[in-house]
Design an enzyme around this catalytic site. Structure first.
Site, PDB file in Angstrom:
ATOM      1  N   ASN A   9       4.689   2.622  -1.741  1.00  0.00           N
ATOM      2  CA  ASN A   9       5.028   1.273  -1.282  1.00  0.00           C
ATOM      3  C   ASN A   9       6.367   0.875  -1.899  1.00  0.00           C
ATOM      4  O   ASN A   9       6.438   0.564  -3.077  1.00  0.00           O
ATOM      5  CB  ASN A   9       3.899   0.317  -1.723  1.00  0.00           C
ATOM      6  CG  ASN A   9       4.221  -1.136  -1.447  1.00  0.00           C
ATOM      7  OD1 ASN A   9       5.170  -1.454  -0.719  1.00  0.00           O
ATOM      8  ND2 ASN A   9       3.419  -2.028  -2.020  1.00  0.00           N
ATOM      9  N   LYS A  11       8.118  -1.673  -1.348  1.00  0.00           N
ATOM     10  CA  LYS A  11       8.260  -3.132  -1.468  1.00  0.00           C
ATOM     11  C   LYS A  11       9.634  -3.574  -0.927  1.00  0.00           C
ATOM     12  O   LYS A  11      10.173  -2.917  -0.029  1.00  0.00           O
ATOM     13  CB  LYS A  11       8.027  -3.575  -2.913  1.00  0.00           C
ATOM     14  CG  LYS A  11       6.682  -3.054  -3.443  1.00  0.00           C
ATOM     15  CD  LYS A  11       6.203  -3.707  -4.687  1.00  0.00           C
ATOM     16  CE  LYS A  11       4.865  -3.097  -5.081  1.00  0.00           C
ATOM     17  NZ  LYS A  11       4.265  -3.706  -6.248  1.00  0.00           N
ATOM     18  N   HIS A  92      -2.133  -6.770   0.633  1.00  0.00           N
ATOM     19  CA  HIS A  92      -1.596  -6.410  -0.692  1.00  0.00           C
ATOM     20  C   HIS A  92      -1.637  -7.656  -1.588  1.00  0.00           C
ATOM     21  O   HIS A  92      -1.434  -8.779  -1.105  1.00  0.00           O
ATOM     22  CB  HIS A  92      -0.162  -5.890  -0.550  1.00  0.00           C
ATOM     23  CG  HIS A  92       0.377  -5.344  -1.835  1.00  0.00           C
ATOM     24  ND1 HIS A  92       0.866  -6.163  -2.827  1.00  0.00           N
ATOM     25  CD2 HIS A  92       0.457  -4.077  -2.318  1.00  0.00           C
ATOM     26  CE1 HIS A  92       1.234  -5.410  -3.861  1.00  0.00           C
ATOM     27  NE2 HIS A  92       0.992  -4.139  -3.566  1.00  0.00           N
ATOM     28  N   GLU A  94       0.400  -8.954  -3.532  1.00  0.00           N
ATOM     29  CA  GLU A  94       1.596  -9.812  -3.485  1.00  0.00           C
ATOM     30  C   GLU A  94       1.576 -10.700  -2.240  1.00  0.00           C
ATOM     31  O   GLU A  94       2.061 -11.832  -2.266  1.00  0.00           O
ATOM     32  CB  GLU A  94       2.861  -8.941  -3.559  1.00  0.00           C
ATOM     33  CG  GLU A  94       3.092  -8.437  -4.980  1.00  0.00           C
ATOM     34  CD  GLU A  94       3.782  -7.086  -5.079  1.00  0.00           C
ATOM     35  OE1 GLU A  94       4.416  -6.642  -4.105  1.00  0.00           O
ATOM     36  OE2 GLU A  94       3.667  -6.464  -6.162  1.00  0.00           O
ATOM     37  N   GLU A 164      -6.545  -2.048  -6.201  1.00  0.00           N
ATOM     38  CA  GLU A 164      -5.388  -2.314  -7.042  1.00  0.00           C
ATOM     39  C   GLU A 164      -5.679  -3.508  -7.942  1.00  0.00           C
ATOM     40  O   GLU A 164      -5.554  -4.669  -7.494  1.00  0.00           O
ATOM     41  CB  GLU A 164      -4.164  -2.626  -6.178  1.00  0.00           C
ATOM     42  CG  GLU A 164      -3.751  -1.487  -5.279  1.00  0.00           C
ATOM     43  CD  GLU A 164      -2.293  -1.598  -4.892  1.00  0.00           C
ATOM     44  OE1 GLU A 164      -1.519  -0.708  -5.258  1.00  0.00           O
ATOM     45  OE2 GLU A 164      -1.916  -2.586  -4.243  1.00  0.00           O
ATOM     46  N   GLY A 170       2.694  -3.185 -11.358  1.00  0.00           N
ATOM     47  CA  GLY A 170       4.049  -3.423 -11.872  1.00  0.00           C
ATOM     48  C   GLY A 170       4.100  -3.807 -13.339  1.00  0.00           C
ATOM     49  O   GLY A 170       5.126  -4.257 -13.830  1.00  0.00           O
ATOM     50  N   SER A 205       0.566   0.796 -11.401  1.00  0.00           N
ATOM     51  CA  SER A 205       1.285   1.554 -12.440  1.00  0.00           C
ATOM     52  C   SER A 205       0.921   3.036 -12.490  1.00  0.00           C
ATOM     53  O   SER A 205       0.842   3.631 -13.567  1.00  0.00           O
ATOM     54  CB  SER A 205       1.076   0.897 -13.816  1.00  0.00           C
ATOM     55  OG  SER A 205       1.607  -0.410 -13.822  1.00  0.00           O
TER      56      SER A 205
END
Ligand code: PGA
Length: 246
Positions: A9, A11, A92, A94, A164, A170, A205
């Site tokens: 991904n 992003k 996702h 985010e 996730e 991140g 991560s």
């Protein structure tokens, strides 16, 4: 037998030039796992055409729940399918936390993707606060239930699920292999028998240094990788590890 999937991904990163370089670094990738990359929308045609015949699939990072019409700024699942995407990320964290996507909307996006022949990668996961208060399983079950209710069990099982934990995305803090396995097993149990064929990826991560241990877990069928997918050497290493363990 579930074929592992390693998904990158990207992003909101890249430029035409940077993406050409990254794709160059992915050529001749050696793995028996399936590999897919998820560039920003505007670079999808470039990536699809460069990767044509390479064995690496392409996916989008988001999709509209609507089919067509007056939805300024949105991109329909049919359009993604039309330009050669195979996968699409749905829900996702985010999108959920920064853009207010709710479970119901995520479920509509899942259905819209499958209607257009795309394979949705449904992302679920708990925040640190939810984990600390013992709500991890309930949160994930609710995220999954919303899609199960709307799409039905068979359809969900034909998609891909990515666990996730939000606190691992991140941050450099990966869930331990045991923590990941525990949640993956729970997800598979929630899906029952049809879920035996469903690929459940871990994300948060993941890097070359921790990938092998995660992939060695019984219910971990690959990974969704953010930061480390922007480094072609690192990403290739992770892909290599996906075929050894599973
Ligand atoms: P990360 O991101 O690998 O940078 O933690 C994972 C993701 O957001 O899918």
């Amino acid at each position: 037998m579930r074929r592992p999937l390693v998904a990158g991904n990207w992003k909101m990163n890249g430029s035409r030039e940077a993406i050409d370089l990254l794709l160059d670094g992915l050529s001749g990738i050696s793995t028996t796992a399936e590999v897919a990359v998820f560039p920003p929308y505007v670079y999808l045609p470039q990536v699809v055409s460069t990767l044509c015949g390479s064995g690496i699939d392409v996916g989008a990072q988001n999709v509209s729940e609507y089919q067509a019409g007056a939805y300024t700024g949105e991109v329909a699942a049919d359009m993604l399918s039309d330009i050669g995407c195979r996968y699409v990320l749905v829900g996702h964290s985010e999108r959920r936390s920064l853009f207010g996507e709710k479970d119901r909307q995520v479920a509509e996006k899942f259905v819209a993707s499958q209607r257009s022949g795309l394979i949705p990668v449904l992302c679920v996961g708990e925040t640190l606060e939810q984990r600390a208060s013992g709500k991890t399983l309930a949160v994930i079950a609710a995220q999954l239930d919303a899609v199960l209710e709307r799409a039905g069990l068979e359809s969900v099982c034909n998609g891909v699920i990515a666990y996730e934990p939000v606190w691992a995305i991140g941050t450099g803090k990966t869930a331990t292999a045991e923590q990941a396995q525990e949640i993956h097993r729970e997800i598979r149990q929630q899906l029952g028998e049809p879920g035996m064929k469903t690929r459940i990826l871990y994300g948060g991560s993941v890097k070359a240094a921790n990938a092998a241990e995660l992939f060695a877990q019984q219910d971990v069928d690959g990974a969704l990788i953010g930061g480390a997918s922007l480094d072609s050497d690192e990403f290739r290493e992770i892909c290599k590890k996906a075929c050894v363990a599973n």
